[in-house]
Design a protein around this motif. Structure first.
Motif, PDB file in Angstrom:
ATOM      1  N   ASP A   1       0.828  -1.207   0.000  1.00  0.00           N
ATOM      2  CA  ASP A   1       0.000   0.000   0.000  1.00  0.00           C
ATOM      3  C   ASP A   1       0.863   1.257   0.000  1.00  0.00           C
ATOM      4  O   ASP A   1       2.051   1.233   0.337  1.00  0.00           O
ATOM      5  CB  ASP A   1      -0.908   0.018   1.232  1.00  0.00           C
ATOM      6  N   GLN A   2       0.247   2.359  -0.357  1.00  0.00           N
ATOM      7  CA  GLN A   2       0.924   3.647  -0.289  1.00  0.00           C
ATOM      8  C   GLN A   2       1.376   3.924   1.149  1.00  0.00           C
ATOM      9  O   GLN A   2       0.656   3.643   2.102  1.00  0.00           O
ATOM     10  CB  GLN A   2      -0.020   4.767  -0.746  1.00  0.00           C
ATOM     11  N   ASN A   3       2.586   4.431   1.270  1.00  0.00           N
ATOM     12  CA  ASN A   3       3.213   4.779   2.558  1.00  0.00           C
ATOM     13  C   ASN A   3       3.635   3.569   3.373  1.00  0.00           C
ATOM     14  O   ASN A   3       4.166   3.729   4.471  1.00  0.00           O
ATOM     15  CB  ASN A   3       2.277   5.655   3.428  1.00  0.00           C
ATOM     16  N   ALA A   4       3.428   2.350   2.864  1.00  0.00           N
ATOM     17  CA  ALA A   4       3.819   1.153   3.613  1.00  0.00           C
ATOM     18  C   ALA A   4       5.316   0.912   3.456  1.00  0.00           C
ATOM     19  O   ALA A   4       5.898   1.147   2.389  1.00  0.00           O
ATOM     20  CB  ALA A   4       3.048  -0.068   3.118  1.00  0.00           C
ATOM     21  N   ALA A   5       5.941   0.435   4.540  1.00  0.00           N
ATOM     22  CA  ALA A   5       7.356   0.074   4.488  1.00  0.00           C
ATOM     23  C   ALA A   5       7.530  -1.213   3.704  1.00  0.00           C
ATOM     24  O   ALA A   5       6.695  -2.126   3.770  1.00  0.00           O
ATOM     25  CB  ALA A   5       7.912  -0.090   5.895  1.00  0.00           C
ATOM     26  N   VAL A   6       8.611  -1.302   2.951  1.00  0.00           N
ATOM     27  CA  VAL A   6       8.979  -2.553   2.278  1.00  0.00           C
ATOM     28  C   VAL A   6       9.742  -3.395   3.287  1.00  0.00           C
ATOM     29  O   VAL A   6      10.755  -2.956   3.842  1.00  0.00           O
ATOM     30  CB  VAL A   6       9.851  -2.288   1.030  1.00  0.00           C
ATOM     31  N   THR A   7       9.244  -4.599   3.544  1.00  0.00           N
ATOM     32  CA  THR A   7       9.830  -5.424   4.596  1.00  0.00           C
ATOM     33  C   THR A   7      10.260  -6.787   4.076  1.00  0.00           C
ATOM     34  O   THR A   7       9.650  -7.355   3.175  1.00  0.00           O
ATOM     35  CB  THR A   7       8.834  -5.623   5.753  1.00  0.00           C
ATOM     36  N   LEU A   8      11.324  -7.293   4.686  1.00  0.00           N
ATOM     37  CA  LEU A   8      11.832  -8.636   4.435  1.00  0.00           C
ATOM     38  C   LEU A   8      11.865  -9.381   5.758  1.00  0.00           C
ATOM     39  O   LEU A   8      11.910  -8.762   6.821  1.00  0.00           O
ATOM     40  CB  LEU A   8      13.250  -8.579   3.851  1.00  0.00           C
ATOM     41  N   ASN A   9      11.857 -10.693   5.716  1.00  0.00           N
ATOM     42  CA  ASN A   9      11.997 -11.491   6.931  1.00  0.00           C
ATOM     43  C   ASN A   9      13.474 -11.814   7.127  1.00  0.00           C
ATOM     44  O   ASN A   9      14.053 -12.562   6.355  1.00  0.00           O
ATOM     45  CB  ASN A   9      11.181 -12.785   6.820  1.00  0.00           C
TER      46      ASN A   9
END
Length: 484
Positions: free
Chosen positions: A282-290
């Motif tokens: 989504d907009q403004n969401a952080a890109v995350t990895l595990n």
């Protein structure tokens, strides 16, 4: 794994900003061919970058043949901190979209010696134990940081000047951890850095300047600690567990439920890496990895953060006969014999690697298993004291909490009550109570104090969760027994 990507500064300006006035500064002619390796202790607020105005990291990746999704920005996210996020104006990113792609020359890793300086660096790296692999990679990072013309300078300039890993905590906050296993690891790393500083100085003392891997600069325990922390907080172990630094990708923050994943292509010599959206972002969401399913010990020691309500967190214990005898007696078990198991019990404990030469006595409470399978099997076997009853079950069954009372409800209840006693003993080792920790955190303490207190608080809450879980199981056993 967060790094800033502020507006660019020219290499000449960045070099000038990094020169120090300390006694380690050499002549101005040498200063023009290198950058300072000086660093400071952990800051109480967000750490500044190596360069006051670092180059734009996204533009550098693109300029060097990489790809960055047009919706990505490096921002200070309210939940995840500084990292890669989707811009508000660009719309949602659909699953499957490539977010970041790095060509093979952008990852930074140890390389085969290409000259005398590289050969010296490899010799130093060979003196580092495998468990401290981050120091090996950190030496390579220091080598590039020292160069005035490093290809990776736009990446290095964006690295934090300080880290919040415990080796940089003030002494009082190291004590505030109140957890012996982590204190042991912190002290072990600090001792290593002090000893390794001596080895590095001895090795470099006879190296000609033209063969010096750090351009003639002094390397001390502080700069070595910075390098090791930079590598441990940001490196990925890919392509057969080979650690490497992945510019920009290492700014994707952690989540146990990530919205992106890393895709490896190419080979070890030319490792093409990309990040692909796993879910809609989504907009403004952080890109995350595990980063991995680890306890908080690992995240704090290597990354410098603590995860609240971490379902993988654990409390480490030692399988000790005297301790277990005391715990089982507190649980109401008559005549426990953990200190002197029978021969047939010794054989099973050996299979569990809890007895005999080379035994691994570290066990744990918490995590997905709730009770370490080896510990649970040992408790069941010792308390049962019936070789015929035990022989009807394999180790897998004895090690599983999902197996409902394999040796009968009485043995199971005694085993679980022994674990409850162990949890109580563990709680007593902390010097503060949960309410005291919560009060400290509400007072907005310095960051290192907050991390130390949050770390120990999560351990206590974990133990309480285990106590509640096992208490419910004991009640169910009593109900089952009453209905028979």
């Amino acid at each position: 794994m967060a790094a800033a990507a502020a507006a660019g500064a020219t290499p000449a300006t960045a070099r000038k900003a990094l020169l120090t006035t300390t006694a380690t500064l050499l002549s101005s002619s040498l200063a023009r061919s290198r950058r300072s390796l000086s660093c400071s202790a952990a800051a109480a607020s967000a750490a500044p970058r190596i360069a006051p105005q670092p180059p734009d990291l996204l533009r550098w990746v693109q300029r060097e043949g990489g790809f960055v999704h047009p919706a990505l920005r490096v921002v200070d996210h309210p939940e995840h901190g500084l990292g890669v996020s989707a811009a508000a104006a660009e719309g949602d990113i659909p699953p499957g979209d490539v977010l970041i792609a790095l060509p093979g020359r952008l990852p930074l890793r140890l390389r085969r010696p290409a000259g005398a300086a590289d050969a010296v660096l490899v010799q130093l790296a060979d003196q580092v134990p495998e468990e401290l692999w981050a120091m090996r990679l950190g030496l390579r990072l220091l080598q590039e940081r020292a160069k005035s013309d490093s290809f990776w300078w736009p990446y290095i300039a964006n690295l934090p000047e300080t880290f919040t890993v415990p080796i940089f905590f003030p002494g009082e906050d190291i004590k505030n951890l109140q957890y012996a296993p982590l204190l042991h690891q912190v002290n072990k790393r600090c001792r290593f850095l002090l000893e390794f500083e001596k080895e590095v100085k001895h090795k470099l003392g006879t190296v000609p300047l033209e063969d010096h891997p750090f351009c003639g600069q002094d390397v001390n325990s502080s700069s070595l600690g910075w390098a090791m922390s930079a590598a441990s907080t940001r490196a990925f172990r890919l392509h057969g567990e080979i650690p490497m630094l992945l510019p920009l990708i290492d700014m994707c923050n952690h989540s146990f439920n990530p919205n992106a994943r890393i895709v490896q292509e190419g080979n070890v010599d030319s490792p093409d890496m990309s990040v692909v959206a796993e879910t809609k972002i989504d907009q403004n969401a952080a890109v995350t990895l595990n980063y991995g399913c680890y306890p908080n010990d690992f995240f704090l020691l290597d990354y410098g953060f603590v995860i609240t309500s971490n379902s993988y967190d654990q409390v480490e214990l030692s399988y000790d006969g005297t301790l277990l005898d005391a715990a089982s007696m507190a649980a109401g078990v008559s005549s426990p014999n953990f200190s002197a198991p029978a021969k047939w019990q010794q054989d099973i404990l050996s299979q569990l690697n809890l007895y005999g030469e080379g035994a691994i006595l570290k066990v744990s409470i918490g995590g997905p298993e709730i009770v370490d399978g080896r510990l649970l099997a040992a408790l069941r076997v010792i308390i049962a004291a019936d070789p015929d009853a035990v022989s009807g079950h394999d180790l897998k069954t004895l090690m599983s909490l999902k197996e409902k009372a394999p040796l009968g409800p009485a043995v199971e209840a005694s085993a679980l009550r022994t674990v409850l006693a162990l949890c109580t003993f563990a709680l007593q080792h902390f010097h503060t109570k949960i309410m005291e920790d919560e009060a400290i955190l509400k007072g907005e303490p310095p960051l290192t104090t907050e991390l130390a207190v949050q770390f120990r608080l999560q351990k206590k809450l974990l133990l309480l969760d285990v106590i509640q879980n096992l208490s419910r199981r004991i009640k169910m056993l009593a109900l089952d027994k009453s209905t028979v």
